[in-house]
Structures are given as structure tokens and as C-alpha cells.
Design a protein around this motif. Sequence first.
Motif, PDB file in Angstrom:
ATOM      1  N   VAL A  67      -1.853   2.081   4.141  1.00 39.78           N
ATOM      2  CA  VAL A  67      -0.605   2.616   3.577  1.00 39.78           C
ATOM      3  C   VAL A  67       0.576   1.970   4.288  1.00 39.78           C
ATOM      4  O   VAL A  67       0.651   2.001   5.520  1.00 39.78           O
ATOM      5  N   GLU A  68       1.484   1.402   3.491  1.00 39.18           N
ATOM      6  CA  GLU A  68       2.664   0.765   4.084  1.00 39.18           C
ATOM      7  C   GLU A  68       3.938   1.557   3.846  1.00 39.18           C
ATOM      8  O   GLU A  68       4.902   1.461   4.583  1.00 39.18           O
ATOM      9  N   VAL A  69       3.942   2.301   2.747  1.00 42.72           N
ATOM     10  CA  VAL A  69       5.117   3.111   2.429  1.00 42.72           C
ATOM     11  C   VAL A  69       4.631   4.496   2.011  1.00 42.72           C
ATOM     12  O   VAL A  69       3.642   4.611   1.277  1.00 42.72           O
ATOM     13  N   ALA A  80       6.820  11.577  11.370  1.00 46.01           N
ATOM     14  CA  ALA A  80       5.460  11.096  11.615  1.00 46.01           C
ATOM     15  C   ALA A  80       5.221   9.752  10.938  1.00 46.01           C
ATOM     16  O   ALA A  80       4.604   8.838  11.514  1.00 46.01           O
ATOM     17  N   ALA A  81       5.676   9.621   9.723  1.00 40.49           N
ATOM     18  CA  ALA A  81       5.466   8.368   8.990  1.00 40.49           C
ATOM     19  C   ALA A  81       6.196   7.219   9.667  1.00 40.49           C
ATOM     20  O   ALA A  81       5.651   6.116   9.814  1.00 40.49           O
ATOM     21  N   LEU A  82       7.433   7.469  10.075  1.00 35.38           N
ATOM     22  CA  LEU A  82       8.196   6.419  10.757  1.00 35.38           C
ATOM     23  C   LEU A  82       7.520   6.064  12.078  1.00 35.38           C
ATOM     24  O   LEU A  82       7.424   4.874  12.439  1.00 35.38           O
ATOM     25  N   ALA A  83       7.044   7.076  12.763  1.00 35.63           N
ATOM     26  CA  ALA A  83       6.360   6.822  14.042  1.00 35.63           C
ATOM     27  C   ALA A  83       5.113   5.970  13.835  1.00 35.63           C
ATOM     28  O   ALA A  83       4.727   5.184  14.710  1.00 35.63           O
ATOM     29  N   ALA A  84       4.499   6.133  12.657  1.00 37.00           N
ATOM     30  CA  ALA A  84       3.301   5.348  12.354  1.00 37.00           C
ATOM     31  C   ALA A  84       3.652   3.976  11.792  1.00 37.00           C
ATOM     32  O   ALA A  84       2.775   3.241  11.329  1.00 37.00           O
ATOM     33  N   GLY A  85       4.952   3.657  11.762  1.00 33.36           N
ATOM     34  CA  GLY A  85       5.368   2.333  11.316  1.00 33.36           C
ATOM     35  C   GLY A  85       5.444   2.163   9.814  1.00 33.36           C
ATOM     36  O   GLY A  85       5.508   1.048   9.299  1.00 33.36           O
ATOM     37  N   GLY A 143       0.818  -1.204   0.000  1.00 31.45           N
ATOM     38  CA  GLY A 143       0.000   0.000   0.000  1.00 31.45           C
ATOM     39  C   GLY A 143       0.852   1.254   0.000  1.00 31.45           C
ATOM     40  O   GLY A 143       1.748   1.407   0.827  1.00 31.45           O
ATOM     41  N   VAL A 144       0.552   2.162  -0.926  1.00 29.97           N
ATOM     42  CA  VAL A 144       1.390   3.341  -1.136  1.00 29.97           C
ATOM     43  C   VAL A 144       0.631   4.612  -0.788  1.00 29.97           C
ATOM     44  O   VAL A 144      -0.525   4.790  -1.183  1.00 29.97           O
ATOM     45  N   GLY A 145       1.312   5.489  -0.052  1.00 31.61           N
ATOM     46  CA  GLY A 145       0.811   6.835   0.172  1.00 31.61           C
ATOM     47  C   GLY A 145       1.746   7.847  -0.463  1.00 31.61           C
ATOM     48  O   GLY A 145       2.951   7.608  -0.540  1.00 31.61           O
TER      49      GLY A 145
END
Lengths: 370, 370, 370, 370
Positions: free
Chosen positions: B73-75, B91-96, B5-7
Motif C-alpha cells: 500500500v502506497e496511499v 499512523a499512515a504518515l508514520a508508515a510512510g 498501491g491503494v489502501g
Amino acid sequence: MQSIGVGLIGTGYMGKCHALAWNGVKPVFGDGPRPRLVHLAEIDADLAARRAAEFGFERATANWRDVVADPEVEVVSITTPNALHAEMALAALAAGKHVWCEKPMAVTLADAERMAAAARAAGRVAALGYNYIQNPLIRHIGALLAAGTIGVVNHVRFEMDEDFMADPEAPFSWKSDAASGYGAPDDFGVHPLSLIAVLFGGVARVMAQLAKPYADRPLAGGGRRAVATFDSACVLMELRNGATGIMALNRAAWGRKGRLAFQIFGSGGTIAYDQERMNEFQLFTASGDPAEQGFRTVLTGPVHPPYERFIPAPGHGLGFNDLKLIECHELLNAVAGRPARIIDFAAGLGIERAVHAIVRSHREASWFDV
Amino acid sequence: MQSIGVGLIGTGYMGKCHALAWNGVKPVFGDGPRPRLVHLAEIDADLAARRAAEFGFERATANWRDVVADPEVEVVSITTPNALHAEMALAALAAGKHVWCEKPMAVTLADAERMAAAARAAGRVAALGYNYIQNPLIRHIGALLAAGTIGVVNHVRFEMDEDFMADPEAPFSWKSDAASGYGAPDDFGVHPLSLIAVLFGGVARVMAQLAKPYADRPLAGGGRRAVATFDSACVLMELRNGATGIMALNRAAWGRKGRLAFQIFGSGGTIAYDQERMNEFQLFTASGDPAEQGFRTVLTGPVHPPYERFIPAPGHGLGFNDLKLIECHELLNAVAGRPARIIDFAAGLGIERAVHAIVRSHREASWFDV
Amino acid sequence: MQSIGVGLIGTGYMGKCHALAWNGVKPVFGDGPRPRLVHLAEIDADLAARRAAEFGFERATANWRDVVADPEVEVVSITTPNALHAEMALAALAAGKHVWCEKPMAVTLADAERMAAAARAAGRVAALGYNYIQNPLIRHIGALLAAGTIGVVNHVRFEMDEDFMADPEAPFSWKSDAASGYGAPDDFGVHPLSLIAVLFGGVARVMAQLAKPYADRPLAGGGRRAVATFDSACVLMELRNGATGIMALNRAAWGRKGRLAFQIFGSGGTIAYDQERMNEFQLFTASGDPAEQGFRTVLTGPVHPPYERFIPAPGHGLGFNDLKLIECHELLNAVAGRPARIIDFAAGLGIERAVHAIVRSHREASWFDV
Amino acid sequence: MQSIGVGLIGTGYMGKCHALAWNGVKPVFGDGPRPRLVHLAEIDADLAARRAAEFGFERATANWRDVVADPEVEVVSITTPNALHAEMALAALAAGKHVWCEKPMAVTLADAERMAAAARAAGRVAALGYNYIQNPLIRHIGALLAAGTIGVVNHVRFEMDEDFMADPEAPFSWKSDAASGYGAPDDFGVHPLSLIAVLFGGVARVMAQLAKPYADRPLAGGGRRAVATFDSACVLMELRNGATGIMALNRAAWGRKGRLAFQIFGSGGTIAYDQERMNEFQLFTASGDPAEQGFRTVLTGPVHPPYERFIPAPGHGLGFNDLKLIECHELLNAVAGRPARIIDFAAGLGIERAVHAIVRSHREASWFDV
């Protein structure tokens, strides 16, 4: 003046180059005196005689002082190893001769200063062999800069590369010996510096990093000897016109044979040149439809004087030796009291000072004013 | 993993470039998961919706935090202005999420350090958008260097030039504002630094001279405003491998459009490259008969992976967007735990440190270790 | 032979070119006799005297027959308009002189045949001014072909383009008059044909299409006059070695200044050359790792004789006039009975026959044997 | 129209190229329908399934007629070997599909005529894969010609060279079999002919010489087999606009990888292009100061639509696959009834006729009208 008596000291690479210029300058340009090739010196008497026969000189000697002393010699070409330039030039000037001396001027700054002082005192023409400035395209680039074709110049890059020191296993030679000078800074750097002198009025300050690509080299008899000179150099520069830039030199640049290249960036365009393709330059001007803008490759032609003295058709190509011939003609202009495009000993001293500033900036790891 | 899943945050220049890569990576490479284009953010909701329709994303938002929070979203591709990278990546890293962030990493070194630390802590892939390293020819040049094809490298020259800041009368824009960063050193310098990182392991120390070709620029409403950033830069370098060299950057280089060029000199040959002709490089090796030695122009082909994934015939040409697509594939390799050619946040931090060392060396007029 | 007496008829473009060669050949090559510049003819007596002073000739005349009759003249340079070549060459040969005649040989095939017969009968050296074959790189390319470096040649392309007839509004001149010959086929075609002669032994058959880019040209006094000559030509060829190919000629090729270019395709490689960059050629050989194959740009150097007679350092560049000087040296070799690379009248007749076959093939719209 | 159903027959070189275009066209251009990738055919069922997964097609089959019969397929990409084009295109048109067929149209002229007639009768879009005409620079060159930037065109030269048939010891393959067509004339010639069609309206008459560089080739099982196709071709041309010129083709041109090059000479300037450097072209106009005239290297940028749809910055480079994507977009324009730059079956038939005229002119050794 119907003719001018010429003496030549040294008949190697540059000696022959001078001889060809002295033979060809009158047929090519038509004006000025006819050079009378009077006296030639080479270290070996037999070789001197042979070269005199080949080059068309009347007399030959193994003692260069004979040339300087010859009353029929009016101008002396000095083409010997760098370390001999000072003594010979000083003697020739003292004897009232005009001097055409190969670059670099001298190995030490003190010698260069003595030469400049002697030339000033003697009131004779004392010119240096910076022939790259004589390329009709370099003249034209100078005219374009003066006309503001690319606006105000703010950034430049100069490169000079050949590969005669590139082979790490080539035997140790005098070029790696400290007695020959610094290496790339004087052996090479003086060429871009001569272009900077005529195009921009010279360098204001420098910051350099010199390097030895190879720490030592093999000796003919076995073993290895430490290299004392710097085969490559990287220089930050500020020019007298305020532009900043870099100069990069490399005598160990495999594949480069005579790459004296530059890029000049201005507020209205860019100019680029590479001596390996000495009959063309690149010009970009920010004008016209953007969809058709691009670097133009301009080929030398009769519209770029004095190309037309050599060939009436454009794009047919001058050679390296033709540049020396133009230089010879400029020297004769100077002797005749006409305006001349030469780097005389005074201007040459400025180049030497830049070389020495480069070396000091490296040693002290700080900017140095020229 | 069948799909991923892409963001996407940002849909401008680089945003579209990422979108094209996400669309094309599976058809080109055939392997790996099929990207599922899940969620896209753009600052304006209408524009976001339109871009989602164009790029093939399922959902659109005007709030980038929606993308980061989306469980499907995975990446996350981060392609917003530089000043926003840090907050979004953290933020993205914090969200895994895995992160694919455009270069440069951040405006301040402190931010870059935080990003690197967060990536390390999160254990997710965090890659930067240094797509020039993905050119199959750059890979091949790296292989040639590793194989010793040009011997031991001792001298390099890197240049990066474009002309989007060349017009002195172009209105003052954010690129001239201090908030945008330093100018050429970070905006441009990071590209050659990324190549130096992958080819030579990075820069050891630097000495720079930054310059402002134009002191001020016109304001839309009249008057002029002082330029705060440096549009050109000249840098002396010592690389980690001991080679010396220069780096010259110019955002005001009329006529240059995407000239990321370099010359690499070694004890056995020379390599040269210019991104404006990104499908060829020059190779000189000191081998064979000297009468037939010369720089070879090598055109990219299937023998230079992964070119063959795009076109089976040689010399037909990749484009700039294809490099980003290769980068996307490498990112997916990293996500899958396979060896990957990416510049992750740790490596990217090294590039940022070099940029800041360049600026400090200019300010202090002395060499600075990276 | 210590010296050789030289006469020169004509002092224009090629006349000066010969004069420069006669002045420089001994200093450059060192061997052979010293040319003694005896007698020069120019159509105007004053101009003749001035040119003699410039070029270093002892005597001047407005009557070319004085040169031919001068007992001290041993070799005569003929550099007058093409229509005069035959009469002058025949007279010089009849007077027992060696002849160095500019190309093309003559305007009519009958004249060329007479010249070849006269040369054969006289037993003197009769050479034509095909200087492009003297480029050290062309010699080297010949050696590569002979050595099979690119295998068996099967396909060639020759182009010759300049732009002196490109301006459609340039006034009608003798170049557009039928009396000057055919136009591109003889004015231009002889140059590629001279290269084909030395590299491949000549052309076996041809099929041509000649064209007049501009139907008429303005007359100085008003009105327009129909153009009688062909400024462009396209030729299908079969060479004596069996290879096929094309030759394209254009005197109205805007922007081309001296583009004598060719591509030679063989079973093992390809060679390309362009006279506008006369100090380099391109070589591709199908050898080594495919990932490093490419066209090599080889710069002329001392390894390509007789470059080393001009300059000891590689890549410094010969010029157009240097080629004529090499030609002069080859002529002197021939006079001395040594092997010489010249196109003599016999070989030149073969070139003229190819020119006339080209014109006939156009007129008859069919292949024509040479 | 929100979406369009796509079928693809063949997944090799051009099949993948079409697939990439179908995937990317909407993200790049933003407008038009979203392609829905419905049905894909490949000769092997497993491979078909794998390719469908990679390329993103919903269904796969080993029977191409399934694709043609699929009611959800609206447009069919035909990318199979040339001999199959006719049958497939006729079937697709008969089924009411739009057709996007790779070049050349067909092996026989009769087939091409049937295809053109069927397309006319069906009233569907039937486009051929002549992607080189889609290069933004080729479009721009067309605009320059139309605007008279280089005046009236009077002379052209086209070359097309690759080296996939250059190795004389490569085994006999279908490319050397008569069933594959003529060889260079159709395999290669159609590309320059497509450019001539869009730039000049086509060829009026031709006179050709075809050749077989290698008489035979080794067979896998031992022995050798005679080559039936022509790997090189030389063509004299007269264009519909009255200009003359040559076309030279060579599939055995060592070192050339995708050299589709041309020179266009006009009364006011010259244009040159080489597909191996597809992101630049050369423009010379006889304007401005002669001392600054030269060929300009123009790099593609956003000022050359539709480059800006791919990258907003100039000089960053499109690739070969991007041209096919533009072609796909033009096809969709045609389907939507908008003006479109395509070579449809009617125009393609003109190209086929030129190919066959070339072959007949060779056989009959005389000029042949197209």
C-alpha cells in the motif's frame, strides 16, 4: 364618504407612483371614496403645473405649504427626499391631514420619534410607503406562517440588492454623502425590516458589519471625493420570535435590479421569495411521499387577495405599481376606520430603531438590542 | 510509475466514493499510474470481504492497522468517522504512506495541528477530501476571478444547507452529540471555507451566531435528550482579500438537499453558483448594451477542464462522484510531484482554524481573528 | 386635442382592464389627450350604474347602442363575448367612432372580413386587444431580431397554456360549446399568432392536429354533454420569413396559468420568453469566449421603452394590466395620426385567417396556406 | 457467474463511456458478475494499445473481428459510427455474443430489421444505448404515470436541442452528408422516441416537417457544398396511448447543449423535465389548497432507485456517465435472465420505424402510421 381630497408633495419616482395609485384605486377596488386630486406641489412652478395636468390634479404650487394648508386636502402624499419627510409630515399632521409618507421615515432617529409622537397626538392616519408588504404573495406567506404550514420558524435569511451604486467610476452623488443617511442600512435595510415587521413582529437584536465597496468616487469637476455612506451591510439578527438569521444588503450588486429576497426555515418546511420574480414564491413542506417532495413554485392568482381585484385569471402578473395601489387602498381603509395593513408611524419607528441599532452595532462591534 | 498501491479504510458513504474514484481515475484521465487496489479495512470482517469483492480490492481486513502496515500500500484513503481521522492519518504518515483523508480534518484543533505537523515532517502527500473545489466550474470561476472578469471582489455570500437534521422528531443521533464536533460549523462550514480558501485565500476574521433549532430530540427508548450541537450558524466574515460577507449554514433546512451556494460581487460583475445545479453557474458582467445585460447561465462543457476527460459534448452533466474522481487525479498529480489542486493538511489546518474561530466568536460574542 | 370621449361596452374581465387603462394612460404617459370617461354599457342597468361609479364614467346604460350613439363618445371599447364583437364594432364604425375591440375579432371569418372592410371604409382607427405585443420586452425582442442580433431566424416554437379547462369534471360551460368558436385555436392561438405577426410578419402555411382531451363534461342537472371545442392543438408552421416551427396550445394544461412562451432560433443566437415571467427574457448569442457563453436572463428596465414611463428603476416589474395601458396609449397615438404599434382590423384579419387555416388543415389532414 | 468477458469496439465518445461503465458497474452496484475487460478494437493499432492500457483491457487490436472472434469475450460493446453498427452486431450475434450497441440502430430500416431478426434468432441479449431512459427520475416519472398521479395523459411535448450544427460557417462535415442518415430525425429523434417508448409504449402515427437551416456549408478547400441532412424537425404525433403531441428537434439550436426536454399533460397534473438539469423534474398535481399549488422541483435522491447505489445523500447529483453505468447494469441483468430495463433490438426496431415514418410523412406531406 363619497370622495376624499388628496394632496401630493413631490412628483418624482415615488410621487408619480402615488399619483398612479390615487388614479387607479377606485376603479380597481370599487369600494371606498373616490379620490379627488386637489393640490400638487413640485419645486418648480412650471413642472408642478405640467404634472398636475398629467396626473389629473386640480391645482399646482411650488410651495408645499400650500398643499398642507389647502382646506380641501384631507390626505397628503409626501414623496420628497428623505431629509424633508419630518418637516412636511409634522406640518401636515398639525394641519389635521392624514399622511402617506414615503420610506424611510426620517434621517435621524429623533425626527422619527417626533413624527411618531405627532401622529399619536393628532389622531390621524399616518402611514409609510412600505409597499412590498402589500404583495398578495407576502400576505399569503404571512397567512401560511400564522397557520403553521412550515411549523415553527427558527432561521431566516433576507437579502436586498440592486446595482445603482455598483459602478466604481460613477460620479459622486448625494447617495454617497453623509447627509443622505447611512446608505444601505436605511436606504435598503428598511425594506427587509418592513417584511420582518409584518411577518415576525420585528427584530430583537442585531450585530452588523457595514462596508464601503469603493473608498472614493470621481467628482464631476475632477478629483475624487471620499464616500461617506455604506453601500453594503451584513447583519446577524435575532428576531422577536426567537429565530436567528442574517440580512445582507448591497447597493453595489452588479446585475441585481430589485432583489428583495428571503428564505424562511421552519420545523415543517421552507418558504423562499425573490421580488425580481414578484409573482411567484417557493414553498416546501415536509409532507407527502418523499419521492415527490420539492419546492413548489406558486404563481399569484385570484386565490391570493387582493389579486382578484386586478385580474380574474391566475398567473397573469401584477406589477410594482400595483403594490403601491394596494397600499393606497389600505390607507383608505385606515382612514375609514377599518382594519388596515399599513406600517404606521409607530410601527415605522420600530424599523428606524432597528436601522440605528444596526449602525451602532457596527460602530461598537457588538450586539445591540433594538 | 506504472501503478500505485491503494489502501482504503472505511467503506461507507465516502469509502465507496473513494473506491469509485480509484476504479475510474485511470480510464477517465488516461495518464498517471494505474491504481492497484490492494487492501481494504471495514469494521466487520465479513463486510470487509464483501466490499473488497465489490470494489475490486485484493485483500480485506477488520483491522485498519493492517492496511497501514501493508508494504504494497502506497496511499491510504481514510473515510472513517471524523473522530478517527487523526489517529489513522498519523499512523499512515508514520508508515510512510501518502494519505487521502476525508474532511473535516479532525474534531479538535490540537489533532489537526498534529496532523499538519506530521505531514510536513513525513514529506508525503496528505490531502483532504474537499471535492467541491474540484468542480470544473469552480476552477473556471477561480480563473475568472484571477483574470479580473468581475473586477475587484468586495462582497461575498456563502450558504450551505441540507435537511437531514430538519425533522424535529427524528431520534437523537450521534450528529447531536457533542462528541461529533460543533455541528454546522465543522460538519458544513468546512465546505464553503474550502471554496473560500481556493478562491480568496481564506478568511481573516469572523463573528458568528450559532443556534439550535431544536432544543432536544426524542430518544429511542422514550424521553428526550438535549441537543448539544448547533444545526445552524450565521457568520459575518472578512476575507483575506479584504472583502466582507456572510456565511449561513443550516443542517435543518427543509427542502435543501445539497445547497452549497454562493454569490460573489465585484466592481465589474457578479458570479453566483448553487451546488444543487452543479453543472451551471451564473455570470453577470457590466459590459455591452445595458438593454441586453443579464445573468448568464453557463453550462459546463469541454471548455472547462477537466470536463472533457469525462464527456466530449457540453452540457451533458457531471455528477457528484465525478468530483471525487477529479480529486483523486489531483492527489496522484501531487504524488507524482506535479502541480496539484488539493487542500493538503497545511491548508486544511487553516480551514480548521476558521471553524474554531467561528465557535469562539459565538461564545465570546465578538469578532475573532482566524 | 385636449381630451377624448370614451365609451365602454362590457365591464367584465377585459372591460375592467380597459377601464383601468383609460384611467391610467394620461398619468403614466403624460402626453396625448386626457380620456373623458363618458358612457358605459353593461347588460344589467344596476350593474352598469355601479361600474360607472367605480370606473369613473359619467353615464351608464343597459343598452350598448346608447354608447355607440352618444355624440360625446369618440372611441368605443368593445369587451363583450366574442360573438358580439362584429355587430358592435360595425355599429360603432358606422357611427364614426374609433374602435378598440378585444380579441379574437369574431367567431366567423365572414364577420372578421366585414369588420376589416368597414374599418377601411370608415377611416377610423380600429384596433384589437392584443396586449402581449405591448410588453416592452417583446418590443425589444423585435428590435433585436431586426438588428440581426441572433442572425437569420430559421426555427421557432410557440406555446400557450393555461389550465382553466384542465379539470375533467368541471361542468360543461359555454367554452365547450361550438357557438364559442373552435376552442384553443381561436381562444388561445390568436395570442401567439399576434406575436408572430409583429415579430415575423405572420404565418404562411400550417398543418394542425386539434384534440379534445375530454370527450364530454358533466351537466349541472345531471348527465354529460359532448365537448364540441378543441382544448388543445398542435401546429406545424412555416412563417412568412421562411422559418419553420411549431405552435402548441393547451387550455387543459394543469399548472400553467398564463404560459405564452416561445423560443426563436437564429444563425447567431437564440431568444426565449415566457409570459409567466413577463419581466424577463433569455438571450443567447454565439459571441465571446465559449467558456462564458450562456443564456442571459435580461430583466426589463428603463432601457426598454416604455417601461420608464411606469418606473424609473430597472427590474421592479410591470404587470399584465400595464400592457393594456400601453396598448391604450398606442391606440391614442393612432387616433392622433402618429405611428402606432397596434394590430388593426386589417392585420387582425390576417390572424383570423391563420386560425381558420389551422382548423381546415386539421379537418383535411393536410397543409393549408394562410 | 463470477465474471463476464467484455469486448469493446470503438473508443471515442461512446466507446470511452462504455469503458467507464464496465469499470464502474461492479463497485457501484455490488451485485452481478465482475466484468473482465478482455479485448478492445480501435481503427489504429497504436491507439488501440493506448486505450487498452487506459481503460484496463487485456488485449487490443486494429481489427474488430478479433474482438468478435475472441472466445473469452461474452459481450461486445459496439460504439462505432452508425453505418457500421449492423455489420458488427450481426457478426457478434453470429459468434454467440451478447451485444450492447450504441444508438441509432442502423442507417437503413432494412439493416435494423436484419439486426432485430438476428437477435431474435440468436437468443442473446441485444441492447441499444438509450441511456436517457436510465435516469432514476425518468424511471420515477414512469412510475408516476403508471400510478395515475397525473391522471390520464392526453397531450405531450418533446424537444431535443443541441448546437453542434448551429454555426452556419462551420465546415461541411460527415454530419451533413446523406450517408450519415437523415440528420435530426435519427441522430436526435431517437432519444425522445426512446423515452416515448418506455413511458407511453411508442408512437402510433406522425406528420413531420424537416428543415435545413443552412442550405450549404463551406468546404475546407474552398467553395461550399449543399447540406444533405435535416438539422431541424417538427413533428405532430399521436401516441399509442391516444395522446396527441409534438416533437421538435434542432441540432442548430444555439445555446442548447443537451436539452432533451418534455412536458406531459394529464387529467390530474403535469410533469416536466429537461436533461440539462437532469437531477430534477417538475411535478404539478391538481390537489390540495389552490393557493399553494404549483410546480414542484423534485431533486433526485436515494428514494429514486438506483440513485442510492451511487450516493446515499439526496440532491448531490448524478452525471451523464452514471446513466450509461446504470444501462450497463441493466444489460447484465438481462444477461443473467433477470427483469431488465433495456431497449432491445426488437424495441429499437420500433424506434427506427418511427424515424422512417417521420421522414416519409415529411416527403409525402401527410400523416404516416408507424
